[in-house]
Enzyme design. Sequence first.
Site, short mmCIF file in Angstrom:
data_model
loop_
_atom_site.label_atom_id
_atom_site.label_comp_id
_atom_site.label_asym_id
_atom_site.label_seq_id
_atom_site.Cartn_x
_atom_site.Cartn_y
_atom_site.Cartn_z
N GLY A 1 50.62 40.93 44.73
CA GLY A 1 49.77 41.14 45.36
C GLY A 1 48.22 40.23 45.79
N GLU B 1 41.48 35.31 44.73
CA GLU B 1 40.10 34.27 43.41
C GLU B 1 40.87 33.90 42.62
OE1 GLU B 1 36.41 37.41 44.97
OE2 GLU B 1 37.17 36.76 43.20
N LEU C 1 33.65 48.47 43.13
CA LEU C 1 32.83 46.69 43.07
C LEU C 1 31.51 47.14 42.46
CD1 LEU C 1 32.62 46.28 47.10
CD2 LEU C 1 33.91 44.89 45.37
N ALA C 2 30.94 45.90 41.80
CA ALA C 2 30.03 46.01 40.92
C ALA C 2 28.49 47.01 41.65
CB ALA C 2 29.64 44.85 39.96
N HIS D 1 16.97 26.39 61.44
CA HIS D 1 17.74 25.63 61.75
C HIS D 1 17.95 24.13 60.12
CE1 HIS D 1 20.18 22.44 63.83
NE2 HIS D 1 19.19 21.73 64.18
N GLY E 1 28.05 45.48 29.09
CA GLY E 1 28.14 45.00 30.45
C GLY E 1 29.45 44.96 30.92
P1 FAD Z 1 33.45 48.73 34.48
O1 FAD Z 1 32.37 48.04 34.49
O2 FAD Z 1 34.32 48.85 33.63
O3 FAD Z 1 32.22 49.08 32.41
C1 FAD Z 1 32.98 50.75 31.84
C2 FAD Z 1 32.74 49.96 30.80
O4 FAD Z 1 32.64 51.59 29.60
C3 FAD Z 1 33.47 49.55 29.48
O5 FAD Z 1 32.93 48.58 29.35
C4 FAD Z 1 34.20 50.34 28.96
O6 FAD Z 1 34.66 49.84 27.13
C5 FAD Z 1 33.37 51.35 28.18
N1 FAD Z 1 34.33 52.36 28.55
C6 FAD Z 1 35.68 53.29 29.12
N2 FAD Z 1 35.96 53.86 28.43
C7 FAD Z 1 34.38 54.12 27.61
C8 FAD Z 1 34.79 55.41 25.60
N3 FAD Z 1 35.17 56.23 25.94
N4 FAD Z 1 33.08 55.34 25.29
C9 FAD Z 1 32.61 53.94 25.56
N5 FAD Z 1 32.39 53.11 26.12
C10 FAD Z 1 33.89 53.44 27.26
N6 FAD Z 1 32.81 43.59 41.81
C11 FAD Z 1 31.84 43.22 42.67
O7 FAD Z 1 31.52 43.39 43.47
N7 FAD Z 1 32.26 42.06 42.49
C12 FAD Z 1 33.11 40.53 41.91
O8 FAD Z 1 32.43 39.36 42.61
C13 FAD Z 1 34.17 41.20 40.93
N8 FAD Z 1 34.41 40.54 41.02
C14 FAD Z 1 35.70 40.94 39.81
C15 FAD Z 1 36.56 40.05 39.27
C16 FAD Z 1 37.64 41.14 37.85
C17 FAD Z 1 38.59 39.57 37.97
C18 FAD Z 1 37.74 41.93 38.34
C19 FAD Z 1 38.98 43.11 37.50
C20 FAD Z 1 36.64 42.55 38.72
C21 FAD Z 1 36.13 42.19 39.89
N9 FAD Z 1 35.06 43.00 40.09
C22 FAD Z 1 34.17 42.51 41.34
C23 FAD Z 1 34.68 44.52 40.21
C24 FAD Z 1 33.92 45.10 38.74
O9 FAD Z 1 34.39 44.66 37.65
C25 FAD Z 1 34.68 46.54 38.87
O10 FAD Z 1 33.67 47.38 40.06
C26 FAD Z 1 32.27 46.90 37.69
O11 FAD Z 1 32.85 46.25 36.35
C27 FAD Z 1 32.71 48.84 38.21
O12 FAD Z 1 31.88 49.21 37.33
P2 FAD Z 1 31.78 50.07 36.17
O13 FAD Z 1 30.04 50.17 35.80
O14 FAD Z 1 32.09 51.08 37.39
O15 FAD Z 1 32.85 49.91 35.01
P1 NAI Z 2 43.39 44.61 45.25
O1 NAI Z 2 43.42 46.12 45.98
O2 NAI Z 2 41.55 44.47 46.24
O3 NAI Z 2 44.71 44.19 45.76
C1 NAI Z 2 45.66 44.91 45.38
C2 NAI Z 2 46.77 44.05 46.70
O4 NAI Z 2 48.17 44.02 46.01
C3 NAI Z 2 46.71 44.52 47.82
O5 NAI Z 2 47.28 43.52 48.47
C4 NAI Z 2 48.05 45.24 47.64
O6 NAI Z 2 48.74 45.78 49.18
C5 NAI Z 2 48.44 44.62 47.09
N1 NAI Z 2 50.03 45.77 46.34
C6 NAI Z 2 49.68 46.97 45.92
N2 NAI Z 2 51.18 47.52 45.33
C7 NAI Z 2 52.07 46.26 45.67
C8 NAI Z 2 53.47 45.05 45.53
N3 NAI Z 2 53.98 46.47 44.39
N4 NAI Z 2 53.21 44.32 45.89
C9 NAI Z 2 53.22 43.26 46.15
N5 NAI Z 2 51.88 43.86 46.44
C10 NAI Z 2 51.28 44.91 46.16
O7 NAI Z 2 43.43 44.69 44.07
P2 NAI Z 2 42.74 43.59 42.84
O8 NAI Z 2 42.93 41.78 43.99
O9 NAI Z 2 44.04 43.56 41.42
O10 NAI Z 2 41.87 44.06 42.48
C11 NAI Z 2 40.95 44.91 42.27
C12 NAI Z 2 39.91 46.16 42.54
O11 NAI Z 2 38.49 44.61 41.91
C13 NAI Z 2 39.56 45.92 43.54
O12 NAI Z 2 39.89 46.59 44.24
C14 NAI Z 2 38.22 44.77 44.16
O13 NAI Z 2 37.20 46.73 44.70
C15 NAI Z 2 37.88 44.67 42.65
N6 NAI Z 2 37.94 43.27 42.38
C16 NAI Z 2 36.66 42.66 43.43
C17 NAI Z 2 36.33 41.28 43.59
C18 NAI Z 2 34.97 41.06 44.69
O14 NAI Z 2 34.57 42.00 44.70
N7 NAI Z 2 35.17 39.65 44.67
C19 NAI Z 2 36.84 40.71 42.99
C20 NAI Z 2 37.96 41.03 42.04
C21 NAI Z 2 38.42 42.13 41.96
#
Ligand code: FAD
Ligand code: NAI
Length: 468
Positions: A182, A189, A321-322, A446, A39
Amino acid sequence: MSSYDVAVIGSGPGGYVAAIRCAQLGMKTAIVEKYATLGGTCLNVGCIPSKALLDSSHHYEDAIKHFDTHGIEIPGEVKVNLEKMISRKQAVVDQTTGGIDFLMKKNKIDVFQGIGSFKDATNINITKEDGKTETIEAKNTIIATGSKPSSLPFIKIDKERVITSTEALKLKEVPKHMIVIGGGVIGLELGQVYKRLGAEVTVVEYLDRIIPGMDGACSKELTKVLKKQKIKFALSHKVKSVERNGNEVVVKADNKKGEEVTFTGDYCLVAVGRHAYTDGLNLEAAGIKLEERGRVAVNEHLQTNVSNIYAIGDVIKGAMLAHKAEEEGTLVAEILAGQKPHIDYNLIPGVVYTWPEVAAVGKTEEQLKEAGVAYKVGQFPMRALGRARASMDIDGFVKILADKNTDEVLGVHMVGARVADLISEAVVAMEFRASAEDIARMSHAHPTYAEAVKEAALAATEDRALHI
Ligand code: FAD
Ligand code: NAI
């Protein structure tokens, strides 16, 4: 040695969806994941756990702040049991990652646990925890290794008091004062989660606005609402040091005037973005090239410079983004099957799951201005909706940007209750290249929040919103 049509490295939303689609299309598929649960970031330490905590903390906030207005009285004190809240979150995660195990079995995908690394362009070594290595052969490989939290060069993430989102999802106590570096998606969130649970929260942001990539009107509205919720903002502040002294964390930043400002708290959440993760892949052995910022370089077919190796999701360019990763997983699988799939990156929606939520698709007003496109704006406030007043979620608006000459919808930006779900209507409309009038002439049930979409479309069409 086992041989596969496709090996996927990484089991996040990009990797596991790619594997399922490959299997559906008849390819013999393996997936390699270094962690014990499938996942990736999204299911384990990202989307799902953060939403679970947002939901729990939202219930708590409603109980202490809003129930009374609804005529619901709770005898005695309402208390947070953080341990239980975190274990419920973990149960949701476990159930969800378990679901991926089921899907792998259902689709007859072989799962290998261990670190995947290239031996060469067609052989992948899988190194297990005990150091043993197994090699599989793959005609094609999809790199889906995702991303990791970024930091600033002078910050030492100790994972106790100076933390990333991963640790913030499993704290053992509610912080007294959480300093969030940031004002992006993660900072807001998770900042809101802990604010609701009783922490003081200060967001220190480098730029002059929060959620900088989104439409300026959304940033402004969200800032206003979060300030009402007593989250503090220090915008245009350049953080220059983060020091931990025992249980105290001291963050120093320079404000716009160049004056030093000191923030003292007990936790500091560093949320300044994420970076592509390729450690351990041994890309050199296969001759795979990276682009700037350490991302795997790909062409428009998401193919690397090595023709049988593709890359998707957070490890390549584009929004982290996922659902973007999922679309790319599907795209590569279909390309491998000889199909001609397409992704319109302009129509990948972005959502912030604070409350009110923020959701957007297409161009922002700033982007249209910069591109010199003639556009018109239709905006409708949530507070004018009966549904919003009934639930008392009156903050926010729907804003539709349409081409001034053709009326084609170019961007939709929303702040409000449930807009994370409402944005799908805008995505569908824009996929079919709808005009604002097309949306305006469709019946919307509505009373719903969706009526704001129709009203904003009416406003964009001929400035003829009905209920304002
Ligand atoms: P990942 O989900 O990062 O998966 C990569 C996988 O590869 C991991 O399991 C890792 O262990 C594995 N891996 C890495 N290297 C190796 C290797 N050499 N061998 C085997 N396995 C390996 N996005 C949204 O769209 N909606 C959200 O609400 C949202 N909320 C988020 C909240 C948080 C706190 C965070 C941190 C991120 C959030 N995101 C959200 C962003 C989202 O999680 C990522 O964009 C998404 O997971 C990317 O998917 P991916 O498959 O590219 O990589
Ligand atoms: P982000 O790119 O959304 O935000 C980072 C923030 O930190 C920006 O506002 C930037 O201007 C600020 N920043 C950068 N350098 C700084 C500094 N030196 N001092 C102060 N502020 C600084 O990144 P974030 O929140 O860490 O999330 C990472 C990624 O995870 C995002 O790109 C997002 O796509 C994904 N994500 C998506 C979610 C969703 O879809 N709901 C939820 C959480 C994460």
